[in-house]
Design an enzyme around this catalytic site. Structure first.
Site, short mmCIF file in Angstrom:
data_model
loop_
_atom_site.label_atom_id
_atom_site.label_comp_id
_atom_site.label_asym_id
_atom_site.label_seq_id
_atom_site.Cartn_x
_atom_site.Cartn_y
_atom_site.Cartn_z
N HIS A 44 -19.72 15.24 -15.15
CA HIS A 44 -20.69 14.91 -14.11
C HIS A 44 -20.54 13.43 -13.78
O HIS A 44 -21.27 12.60 -14.29
CB HIS A 44 -22.11 15.20 -14.59
CG HIS A 44 -23.13 15.16 -13.50
ND1 HIS A 44 -24.23 15.98 -13.46
CD2 HIS A 44 -23.22 14.37 -12.40
CE1 HIS A 44 -24.96 15.70 -12.39
NE2 HIS A 44 -24.36 14.73 -11.73
N GLU A 77 -19.40 18.42 -11.67
CA GLU A 77 -20.79 18.49 -11.22
C GLU A 77 -21.17 17.20 -10.53
O GLU A 77 -20.71 16.11 -10.94
CB GLU A 77 -21.72 18.70 -12.42
CG GLU A 77 -21.44 19.96 -13.21
CD GLU A 77 -22.43 20.17 -14.32
OE1 GLU A 77 -22.96 19.20 -14.85
OE2 GLU A 77 -22.69 21.34 -14.65
N HIS A 198 -27.97 22.98 -19.37
CA HIS A 198 -28.89 21.86 -19.63
C HIS A 198 -29.79 22.14 -20.83
O HIS A 198 -30.60 23.06 -20.83
CB HIS A 198 -29.73 21.46 -18.42
CG HIS A 198 -30.14 20.01 -18.51
ND1 HIS A 198 -29.37 18.98 -18.01
CD2 HIS A 198 -31.19 19.44 -19.13
CE1 HIS A 198 -29.97 17.83 -18.29
NE2 HIS A 198 -31.07 18.07 -18.97
C1 LIG Z 1 -26.31 19.41 -14.36
C2 LIG Z 1 -26.72 19.28 -15.78
O1 LIG Z 1 -27.73 19.76 -16.21
C3 LIG Z 1 -25.88 18.51 -16.67
O2 LIG Z 1 -24.61 18.97 -16.56
C4 LIG Z 1 -25.86 17.08 -16.29
O3 LIG Z 1 -24.55 16.74 -15.99
C5 LIG Z 1 -26.28 16.22 -17.43
O4 LIG Z 1 -26.06 14.90 -17.00
P1 LIG Z 1 -26.10 13.73 -18.07
O5 LIG Z 1 -25.03 14.05 -19.10
O6 LIG Z 1 -25.82 12.51 -17.25
O7 LIG Z 1 -27.48 13.76 -18.68
N1 LIG Z 2 -24.57 21.84 -16.55
C1 LIG Z 2 -25.07 21.53 -17.87
C2 LIG Z 2 -24.07 20.67 -18.58
O1 LIG Z 2 -22.95 20.52 -18.12
C3 LIG Z 2 -24.42 20.01 -19.86
O2 LIG Z 2 -25.81 19.88 -20.02
P1 LIG Z 2 -26.27 19.38 -21.49
O3 LIG Z 2 -25.78 20.40 -22.50
O4 LIG Z 2 -25.62 18.03 -21.72
O5 LIG Z 2 -27.76 19.30 -21.41
#
Ligand SMILES: CC(=O)[C@@H](O)[C@H](O)COP(=O)(O)O
Ligand SMILES: NCC(=O)COP(=O)(O)O
Length: 248
Positions: A44, A77, A198
């Site tokens: 992301h 993402e 998440h």
């Molecule tokens: C979209 C999602 O829920 C996660 O993939 C997000 O990328 C978390 O981002 P951070 O790692 O910056 O918290």
């Molecule tokens: N889209 C969720 C992700 O890529 C990772 O979320 P998290 O496990 O770091 O909360």
């Protein structure tokens, strides 16, 4: 269908960025994840590059072009601002997951209000699909939002599982799980693919998969990285694959 695990390496990049040093190596750890059976890698890249940098994205792309990883998936993402979209067009990931995050957010904490952004999303989705990417929209657990995802042309939804992962009281957890199940079933009925992510953990993953076995892919980073500090990264991937119901 068996739910596949895509490992999000944002947290590795956070740790690496603490010092001007090239370790921990995202590429070395991504290689470990793939060799341990992860279906792919998720990043992301946020506008402030607080963790994943543009250079990381290019290096992961190069890793996934190695013969051993031809079948691995790259999931990018991000919020559909021009810098992110241009990077997606340059990298051509297998999947683009569009997330409605304001740059100031500490993390992702809500899904799209699709009708409010339908024209923009339709255009962006078509733009990403023009180079062959599958597009997933980050969505709160709300069955009524699902038909709007179909209408703007995305192939998948990603269920935002934060409220489920954040609840520990049994009744609240059951309520969030029921909403996720209903949303997954609504998406499945319309022929949309279902991802989830998440704050998923080894503990909360099995009940989610049992409630919504049609989930094609979970992307997990934060809790998997925490568990890797205890078990090692490869073993953590194995544990999460087992929590997804995969025979390892
Ligand atoms: C979209 C999602 O829920 C996660 O993939 C997000 O990328 C978390 O981002 P951070 O790692 O910056 O918290
Ligand atoms: N889209 C969720 C992700 O890529 C990772 O979320 P998290 O496990 O770091 O909360």
């Amino acid at each position: 269908m068996t739910t596949q695990l895509s490992v999000n390496v944002n947290a590795i990049a956070y740790l690496r960025n603490r010092r001007d040093l090239p370790w921990p190596s995202i590429i070395d750890l991504a290689r470990l994840c793939l060799d341990a059976g992860a279906v792919g890698i998720t990043v992301h890249p946020r506008p402030d590059e607080r963790h994943i940098r543009t250079t990381d994205v290019h290096e992961i792309k190069a890793l996934l072009q190695e013969p051993a990883y031809q079948n691995a998936e790259f999931n990018m993402e991000g919020y559909p601002e021009e810098r992110f979209l241009a990077l997606c067009e340059e990298i051509k990931p297998d999947q683009v997951t569009l997330v409605p995050d304001d740059p100031s957010q500490s993390t992702s904490d809500h899904g799209w209000d699709v009708p409010a952004h339908a024209d923009m999303l339709s255009d962006v989705i078509a733009r990403m699909q023009s180079f062959g990417a599958r597009v997933s929209l980050f969505l709160d657990a709300d069955p009524d939002m699902v038909p709007h995802v179909k209408a703007v042309g995305a192939e998948r939804i990603e269920l935002y599982t934060g409220p489920y992962g954040h609840t520990f009281e049994a009744a609240a957890k059951a309520d969030e799980l029921a909403k996720l199940k209903a949303t997954a079933e609504a998406a499945d009925a319309l022929g949309l693919g279902i991802n989830a992510g998440h704050d998923l953990t080894i503990q909360n993953l099995p009940p989610l998969i049992e409630a919504a076995p049609m989930i094609a892919e979970v992307s997990i980073g934060h809790a998997l990285t925490a568990d890797a500090l205890t078990h090692g990264y490869a073993q953590a991937v194995t544990l999460y694959r087992q929590a997804c119901g995969q025979v390892t």
